[in-house]
Write a protein that holds these residues in place. Structure first.
Motif, PDB file in Angstrom:
ATOM      1  N   ASN A  75       0.862  -1.182   0.000  1.00  0.00           N
ATOM      2  CA  ASN A  75       0.000   0.000   0.000  1.00  0.00           C
ATOM      3  C   ASN A  75       0.899   1.232   0.000  1.00  0.00           C
ATOM      4  O   ASN A  75       1.738   1.383   0.880  1.00  0.00           O
ATOM      5  CB  ASN A  75      -0.906   0.010   1.237  1.00  0.00           C
ATOM      6  CG  ASN A  75      -1.831  -1.185   1.261  1.00  0.00           C
ATOM      7  OD1 ASN A  75      -2.376  -1.570   0.234  1.00  0.00           O
ATOM      8  ND2 ASN A  75      -1.995  -1.783   2.430  1.00  0.00           N
TER       9      ASN A  75
ATOM     10  N   SER B 209      -2.999   5.177  -2.573  1.00  0.00           N
ATOM     11  CA  SER B 209      -4.046   6.051  -2.033  1.00  0.00           C
ATOM     12  C   SER B 209      -3.463   7.429  -1.793  1.00  0.00           C
ATOM     13  O   SER B 209      -2.290   7.562  -1.485  1.00  0.00           O
ATOM     14  CB  SER B 209      -4.637   5.481  -0.756  1.00  0.00           C
ATOM     15  OG  SER B 209      -3.648   5.342   0.224  1.00  0.00           O
TER      16      SER B 209
ATOM     17  N   THR C  11      -1.402  -1.053  -4.303  1.00  0.00           N
ATOM     18  CA  THR C  11      -2.505  -0.087  -4.260  1.00  0.00           C
ATOM     19  C   THR C  11      -1.926   1.270  -3.863  1.00  0.00           C
ATOM     20  O   THR C  11      -0.999   1.345  -3.062  1.00  0.00           O
ATOM     21  CB  THR C  11      -3.588  -0.504  -3.248  1.00  0.00           C
ATOM     22  OG1 THR C  11      -2.990  -0.605  -1.944  1.00  0.00           O
ATOM     23  CG2 THR C  11      -4.222  -1.824  -3.630  1.00  0.00           C
TER      24      THR C  11
END
Length: 132
Positions: A93, A130, A128
């Protein structure tokens, strides 16, 4: 009569041994070289098992995580990251600044995915991104 049988047996034996004698005179092929086991006390088992701690290719999850973190640090715009390893799957992440556009965020994800996959090919990478 005895001499004739003895002569036949001797001749037959000589003819049977001729291919062996001829084969030993031929030039030996340059086949594979014989290699000995590593002197590791385990009869070379560390040469064939990459998960043995004695093997030069042995890595721990900590070392793998450190290499992944160093790879992520080379990706521009990354503020923070989190890495989880579960068997052959590494979930990464990545956090980027909130002011990046969707296209820039996708570019960061592609760049990180590409670099991580090349750095650690034995893992399936799930990246991912973000905005923070």
């Amino acid at each position: 009569m005895f001499k004739s049988h003895l002569f036949r047996w001797a001749l037959t034996g000589a003819l049977l041994m001729m291919p062996v004698a001829l084969a030993s005179c031929q030039k030996q092929s340059a086949g594979p070289k014989v290699q000995s086991y590593a002197q590791d006390g385990l009869l070379g088992i560390s040469d064939v098992n990459p998960n043995m701690p004695m093997s030069p290719t042995y890595h721990t999850y900590g070392e793998d995580t450190n290499l992944m973190q160093a790879t992520i640090d080379q990706v521009p715009h990354v503020i923070d990251s989190n890495i989880r390893i579960n068997g052959p799957v590494a979930t990464v992440n990545i956090h980027v600044p909130a002011e990046l556009t969707a296209e820039e965020t996708a570019a960061v994800a592609r760049d990180a995915q590409d670099k991580l996959t090349k750095a650690m090919p034995r893992y399936t990478m799930k990246v991912t991104v973000s905005r923070k």
